[in-house]
Scaffold this motif. Structure first.
Motif, PDB file in Angstrom:
ATOM      1  N   SER A   1       0.822  -1.203   0.000  1.00  0.00           N
ATOM      2  CA  SER A   1       0.000   0.000   0.000  1.00  0.00           C
ATOM      3  C   SER A   1       0.860   1.258   0.000  1.00  0.00           C
TER       4      SER A   1
ATOM      5  N   LYS B   1       1.890   2.389  -3.214  1.00  0.00           N
ATOM      6  CA  LYS B   1       0.814   3.038  -3.965  1.00  0.00           C
ATOM      7  C   LYS B   1       0.524   4.440  -3.446  1.00  0.00           C
ATOM      8  N   GLY B   2       1.384   4.952  -2.569  1.00  0.00           N
ATOM      9  CA  GLY B   2       1.229   6.330  -2.106  1.00  0.00           C
ATOM     10  C   GLY B   2       0.465   6.471  -0.808  1.00  0.00           C
ATOM     11  N   GLU B   3       0.236   5.364  -0.100  1.00  0.00           N
ATOM     12  CA  GLU B   3      -0.499   5.454   1.163  1.00  0.00           C
ATOM     13  C   GLU B   3       0.388   6.055   2.247  1.00  0.00           C
TER      14      GLU B   3
END
Lengths: 420, 420, 420
Positions: free
Chosen positions: A121, A124-126
């Motif tokens: 995650s 994905k830029g979390e």
């Protein structure tokens, strides 16, 4: 905004958000980590008062004894079998990790883990805080270890803010953050000392404990952690376990702390800890070898307990290697001769792992009764289980069950610590 | 000490320490791996006597049948729910790993794992033995798989030494060590044969089993593992499962072992095993194809059971590749025509995984009733659960519960193996 | 066979074997994934009918409420404690993985995992189907996530074939396959909408729900998912969660779906979904910003619910980067001003993770009551637990226990969804 100061990421903003709370003195923070006089989040070793340490040791003793018998095990394993823990260990640590796993399992808590520093995650830029809120959605407790100093503390504030706004919030336990704090290691060190200075054995009758026997040779010996001389040897400067334990011992009356380390800015006692201990009136002494005399007696012969450490060469700066080469580091290794001169009851502790290449504790010492470092690891499991029981508020249930089932223990011994 | 012989590490010293014990004949070691006539550590397949194999199969049968019914499952899952296992698998193996996990879970044992060959503690200079003692601090059983031959055996000695000195000690199970031993694989192979040579089915009435029917076509057929012809095909030289199974079958009366392998020093029967079997009076035959005749009949038509193996090309030496290219390896693959010529009851086993690129068992054979290799995997789970039950001494409890709850099984069939 | 067409591997043959079944229309496949009108395998979101969605939501509500009380937890944790699940996640996903873990644990199911894309057995030449059969030997359920489109579907056919030939067979749940399907994500999105459009609260008395209050401001408001306007914003083209949710919403009466995305072949609504929705008579509208007017009113002010998504830049083709640079992507980000104009009850959903660098939902929106994306994650755990309960046939047991223990809930509220 100039090209030199790029827009901060949300991760950076999140940490900045809590900066002012983090910079407050510890004393001001403590109430925020408690609920109804019970620990909610475990972030610093400074949260543990002496009465709290005594309570936790009492619970750990009971869990330990109950774990020896089938009905006790059955009772324990059902206590928290509806709870699910997340062990979020982005800084690797087999030992602390497994110890927490085992502690959870004793009470029936189901364990889940995320150990990869970059979870899918996050790629994905979390943000870290979004990850943490995800964990708090699925689980009832987050035990976290991170290279990032103060991340655990920030997460505790995040959880408090969520609670305040009526959202789901779970307890945070700091299982090591950066070079900063490792409060549950300090707990297990203290618990090992608490067990040692009970001086009793299960086979002892109420009338004759090991204490009575030892007092013949050591007339001034007392029970408990007060009025004792504690030695710390090795990598004093970088050892966060040394820092935490020394601080906690400073809460007890009449203790003397002797630091045995080379005269080197990296390895010796840091000024901030020296000052903090001095401010609280704790007597500290710094020496460069076990044989150095204090009050006319070599240090090794005066110690009531000795805390050995590993030289943490993985944290060496470029300059350290050259500097260390000039030191006589062999002085910070134990050997049979030195151990033979120690007091007969004085335990040797080590936070482990020990370093087979440096050899601060050679394996020939393992069979000496003073070598308690393996039992120390097992103590970590019991005291962590006690901490979990306390956080989830089932410690009184444990006490009640224990006294109903084992009233005979209670009759013989004021404290159940007397049982191996 | 010359510059050519650097100071040995503690890890090296630790293994040297047990060298003299390791080099004793197996017979001398066995008592050290038992307590009160019960297995304590499981290190070699040579530890399993025929009565022990019968006992374990009986327990496995009962666990299997109990697992089909809700009250049986509830009974099993509470049996060892206070035990915690460490699966220390530094040599990767999905299949053995998952099979042990499942076996533990059937009995309620909580599983923990370390699978990374370099745990973080080892990078800090921790010895293997210190790691093992850490595991034994937190857990009640260590199941280990390692590339290092004899590591599991050494660990068993370490645990015995700890026990002798009054320290905490736990059982060790060898789940594969080097090219050396894999005793629980041998167990599951034997259990699969034991189940096959019962020749019964749950739908059978007491008066008519599959055995009665088969005897019409095969008048000399007997129950049990004795007096049978076992074929082993493929990589005989390097297959540790072949070595272990062949040795165990040698304990049964009147068996013939036929090895079907190319005439190649790497792939054919090794001299040490040939000699060991000869010393025990076991009849062995070596042929180079399924069609070769023995006593005037092609081998494939005589087998009571066939054990297929994969060519372990990941263990090829540089010279092997060229040498193998000259061989006709297609002879060591099954096909429908060959299977069609086998005895109607003769099971085909394979330790798995099979190799889709080599194709020793093409998938078109999977639907033949002789193909038992998938059921073999599931048998592994049951027999490993039986082994755990035996080590922790709850096998008698299982027997008692089984006979109370399922007395009707007991009435109909002497052995519960008759149930699928 | 020409040198251009090498012999296919068994893995390739295995997938080819099911190709003709895979290419049938979904409607023809559905019966094969059910047993006795109950889901057996969960492969597509198209398997969920409206009555099934209502049933699952009812079970999820009951599990959620039971989980708040000790006796409810005890009941749940024993329901399936004899079942063992395999989470076979060769495509990484922390969130879906942990959500399934937690869902299993609520019902007592023990979890096992294989997450490495290349298991050791596969490097030895094992086929995917052999691996899957191994998992089905040890475990009672396989939850799988793979980069390979249709692998989960093929595995369901494999399991059906095994069942048909009298072999062991277990249910398959698709936890995401390729860019294709992610049916349980669609389930949790629907469940979040179901909970929202109940408009009630536990503190509500039977006489006054949030619905009554909202109807004063929104006179046309109805309960349930029908007759509502749903907005989808962002990466519509590549969002498999958008595809699945839009399809499921199309099963409800009188819905309007508004897609807010740039006019770009990668990011906008794909022709196949547009056509599929049109065929079923679903009203769809495509706009390029929240402010675009439909029927004279800006879209943002008409939405009954808004589904935000992340731009999945990890799936960008080489040409996409240049193409996207020319678009004004800032239009596909929410801000406080936009949220302020939304209907007071309209929930904002996001499949998460959100992208801190793109910022489609800045954290300042998190405290708005319309932000339900964190609760959405927790809903995923409840609805997945409900799905597991349904597959294993214990949903009726849950219903019965719930109504016996919590008859007061039943009296006050027709549906337990009214409880937070």
């Amino acid at each position: 905004m100039s090209p030199d100061s790029p827009t901060p990421t949300q991760d950076e903003l999140d940490l900045l958000h809590y900066e002012s709370r983090i910079e407050r003195p510890v004393r001001m923070k403590l109430p925020e980590f408690e609920r109804n006089e019970r620990l909610r989040h475990v972030i610093f070793s400074g949260q543990f008062s002496v009465p709290m340490l005594e309570d936790l040791a009492g619970t750990a003793d009971k869990i330990r004894i109950l774990s020896k018998m089938r009905e006790g095990q059955d009772f324990l394993i059902r206590l928290l079998n509806h709870k699910r823990a997340m062990l979020y260990f982005t800084q690797p640590s087999t030992r602390t990790f497994l110890s927490f796993m085992a502690a959870c399992q004793i009470l029936g808590i189901t364990c889940n883990e995320v150990r990869d520093p970059t979870t899918s995650s996050e790629t994905k830029g979390e943000t870290r805080f979004d990850s943490l809120r995800m964990f708090s959605s699925y689980f009832d407790l987050i035990i976290m270890r991170s290279k990032l100093a103060r991340l655990a503390e920030s997460c505790a504030y995040l959880m408090n803010d969520l609670e305040a706004s009526g959202n789901r919030s779970v307890p945070i336990i700091n299982a090591g953050s950066g070079s900063d704090e490792h409060p549950t290691q300090a707990l297990l060190d203290i618990y090992t000392l608490q067990r040692t200075f009970q001086f009793s054995r299960p086979q002892d009758s109420p009338a004759a404990t090991r204490f009575d026997e030892l007092r013949r040779d050591y007339p001034d010996l007392t029970k408990g952690l007060s009025d004792k001389v504690y030695g710390f040897c090795g990598d004093i400067g970088r050892g966060r376990t040394v820092r935490s334990l020394a601080s906690l011992l400073g809460n007890y009356e009449g203790v003397t702390l002797i630091f045995i380390a080379p005269d080197d800015p990296t390895l010796s006692l840091r000024e901030d800890l020296r000052q903090r201990l001095a401010d609280r009136g704790v007597r500290t002494i710094e020496v460069q070898s076990f044989d150095e005399q204090v009050g006319g007696i070599p240090v090794i012969e005066q110690l009531d307990a000795l805390y050995m450490t590993r030289i943490q060469k993985e944290h060496n700066q470029a300059s350290d290697d050259a500097q260390f080469a000039a030191l006589d580091l062999s002085r910070y290794k134990l050997n049979l001769e030195l151990v033979g001169r120690m007091k007969r009851y004085a335990p040797i502790l080590h936070p482990f792992p020990r370093d087979q290449h440096f050899g601060e504790i050679p394996s020939e010492i393992d069979n000496d009764p003073r070598a308690v470092y393996f039992r120390q690891a097992r103590n970590g499991m019991w005291i962590r289980a006690a901490l979990l029981a306390s956080i989830f508020g089932v410690d009184h249930q444990i006490s009640r069950f224990f006294h109903e089932e084992y009233s005979e223990w209670h009759d013989y011994n004021e404290s159940p610590s007397s049982v191996m």
